[in-house]
Design an enzyme around this catalytic site. Sequence first.
Site, PDB file in Angstrom:
ATOM      1  N   CYS A  68      19.543  73.448 -50.948  1.00  0.00           N
ATOM      2  CA  CYS A  68      20.307  74.215 -49.945  1.00  0.00           C
ATOM      3  C   CYS A  68      21.752  73.733 -49.879  1.00  0.00           C
ATOM      4  CB  CYS A  68      19.663  74.132 -48.561  1.00  0.00           C
ATOM      5  SG  CYS A  68      18.054  74.890 -48.488  1.00  0.00           S
ATOM      6  N   HIS A 108      25.073  71.178 -46.192  1.00  0.00           N
ATOM      7  CA  HIS A 108      23.858  71.989 -46.322  1.00  0.00           C
ATOM      8  C   HIS A 108      24.234  73.434 -45.945  1.00  0.00           C
ATOM      9  CE1 HIS A 108      19.836  73.457 -45.079  1.00  0.00           C
ATOM     10  NE2 HIS A 108      19.324  72.456 -45.762  1.00  0.00           N
ATOM     11  N   ASP A 163      26.181  67.163 -38.227  1.00  0.00           N
ATOM     12  CA  ASP A 163      24.833  67.540 -38.638  1.00  0.00           C
ATOM     13  C   ASP A 163      24.100  66.236 -38.953  1.00  0.00           C
ATOM     14  OD1 ASP A 163      22.672  67.930 -40.298  1.00  0.00           O
ATOM     15  OD2 ASP A 163      23.629  69.429 -41.556  1.00  0.00           O
ATOM     16  N   GLN A 174      19.890  64.253 -41.671  1.00  0.00           N
ATOM     17  CA  GLN A 174      19.457  63.177 -42.583  1.00  0.00           C
ATOM     18  C   GLN A 174      19.844  61.790 -42.083  1.00  0.00           C
ATOM     19  OE1 GLN A 174      17.448  63.766 -44.980  1.00  0.00           O
ATOM     20  NE2 GLN A 174      17.668  65.984 -45.164  1.00  0.00           N
ATOM     21  N   LYS A 207      12.153  65.915 -39.793  1.00  0.00           N
ATOM     22  CA  LYS A 207      12.622  64.973 -40.820  1.00  0.00           C
ATOM     23  C   LYS A 207      12.564  63.535 -40.300  1.00  0.00           C
ATOM     24  CE  LYS A 207      15.778  68.426 -42.677  1.00  0.00           C
ATOM     25  NZ  LYS A 207      15.215  68.809 -43.966  1.00  0.00           N
TER      26      LYS A 207
HETATM   27  C1  PLP Z   1      21.792  67.815 -43.930  1.00  0.00           C
HETATM   28  C2  PLP Z   1      20.889  68.905 -43.442  1.00  0.00           C
HETATM   29  N1  PLP Z   1      21.353  69.777 -42.536  1.00  0.00           N
HETATM   30  C3  PLP Z   1      20.599  70.760 -42.045  1.00  0.00           C
HETATM   31  C4  PLP Z   1      19.308  70.948 -42.462  1.00  0.00           C
HETATM   32  C5  PLP Z   1      18.503  72.051 -41.872  1.00  0.00           C
HETATM   33  O1  PLP Z   1      17.466  71.519 -41.131  1.00  0.00           O
HETATM   34  P1  PLP Z   1      16.334  72.475 -40.503  1.00  0.00           P
HETATM   35  O2  PLP Z   1      15.854  73.328 -41.629  1.00  0.00           O
HETATM   36  O3  PLP Z   1      15.314  71.505 -40.012  1.00  0.00           O
HETATM   37  O4  PLP Z   1      16.981  73.249 -39.421  1.00  0.00           O
HETATM   38  C6  PLP Z   1      18.779  70.095 -43.423  1.00  0.00           C
HETATM   39  C7  PLP Z   1      17.416  70.321 -43.949  1.00  0.00           C
HETATM   40  O5  PLP Z   1      17.146  70.101 -45.105  1.00  0.00           O
HETATM   41  C8  PLP Z   1      19.588  69.044 -43.909  1.00  0.00           C
HETATM   42  O6  PLP Z   1      19.106  68.181 -44.795  1.00  0.00           O
END
Ligand code: PLP
Length: 424
Positions: free
Chosen positions: A381, A140, A217, A220, A243
């Site tokens: 993203c 991401h 990270d 998900q 999420k």
């Molecule tokens: C794999 C992953 N990493 C990071 C993020 C960023 O999360 P946040 O916008 O809640 O900080 C997301 C959000 O879509 C994501 O799916």
Amino acid sequence: MNPFLPTTVAEAEQQSQRLDVRAIREDFPILRQTVRGGKPLAYLDNAATSQKPRAVIDAITRFYTQTNSNVHRGLHELSERATNAYEGARATVRQTLGAAEDREILFVRGTTEGVNLVAQAWARPRVKPGEEILVTEMEHHSDIVPWQILCGQTGAKLVVAPITDGGVLDLEALDRLLGKKTRLLALAHVSNALGTINPVQRIVEMAHAKKIPVLLDGAQAVPHMPVDVRAIGCDFYAFSGHKAYGPTGIGALYGRAEHLEEMDPWQGGGDMIASVTFEKTTWNKLPWKFEAGTPDIAGAVGLAAALDYVAHIGWGPIQAYEETLLGEATVAVAAVPGVRVLAREAPRVSVVSFTMEGVHPHDIGTIVDLNGVAIRAGHHCAQPLMDRLGVHATARASLALYNTREEIKALVEGLRQVNEVFGR
Ligand SMILES: Cc1ncc(COP(=O)(O)O)c(C=O)c1O
């Protein structure tokens, strides 16, 4: 073997039946509505954000109607109760992630802030020009851009581990790229754009064999599987509450105490200090050293309520049900003429990411929306991943524990209409 997963098909079937989806849907008030002129809402955009159960909404309302006060400062009863609620929420997050100590859990705004904290507070003072930060092609943007900023600040280099055409991380290539100059490996536990689950325990072992720390990270992963940071062995683990059925604006970063102790704070202000004079300031203890200013207290309370809600249902039934539904959704979506499901053969959770021949994913999203079906269309993203896979964008249906077979049918019906509109 994952002790939370059923071991036989019969056991999986039994466990998935144990999840009473009708009853669960009753817990989510937002799902009861119709949209687009009377169509039942089929919310299949859970990877973007999940809906919230009544338990979370009530916990936040209760906090503001009965407890609201600032934390760590007041001597009065409300402040004491707010502090207990906030620190109690930290204990719930610690338990959920399997961390050893509460002080290893930092409340942050979400995954993005967690990654930025590691980049600025851990990496920036340590990384030297010419050293490398290793990420993967399936990250991401929030696990790419903070590292690009860091590289600009330090003269370090961003190195990218490849994935296969099937959307799976190439572990041999990753191992080769874990080199003498690598200062940190940062990667997704689960890809948001494909749903691919990375074998993180094995990857951490590979990196640690070369003394390279690992940031995961977990944005998900936390909503769909039990996570045990000590079993995985990672150094840092970030996730977002919103999420995982919790509120927006709150998430957590796990960091091993030995790292967090060595790190200086990245933001200054109230609460993160032990003492302040104009000449010298000393830092508070962990975890508060990293929580400058008034935190999102109600958010932390809501997040704990969400984690408790999931724990109460249990991972066995949730995972078995979601796995069955994902399998059925994949087969049904792939059967629509013109559809190609990405990373179809990869170990996946929650996500069906697909394209339709000759149709822009935005058109797919717009047409299925007329049926009340909410999916995502775009680059998710993850623009470098789209480039790697040779697509501009995909349509993405992402499932949660409250989704149903009827909603998958509504999606497939919508996809058939896409074909009609485009004359197929
Ligand atoms: C794999 C992953 N990493 C990071 C993020 C960023 O999360 P946040 O916008 O809640 O900080 C997301 C959000 O879509 C994501 O799916």
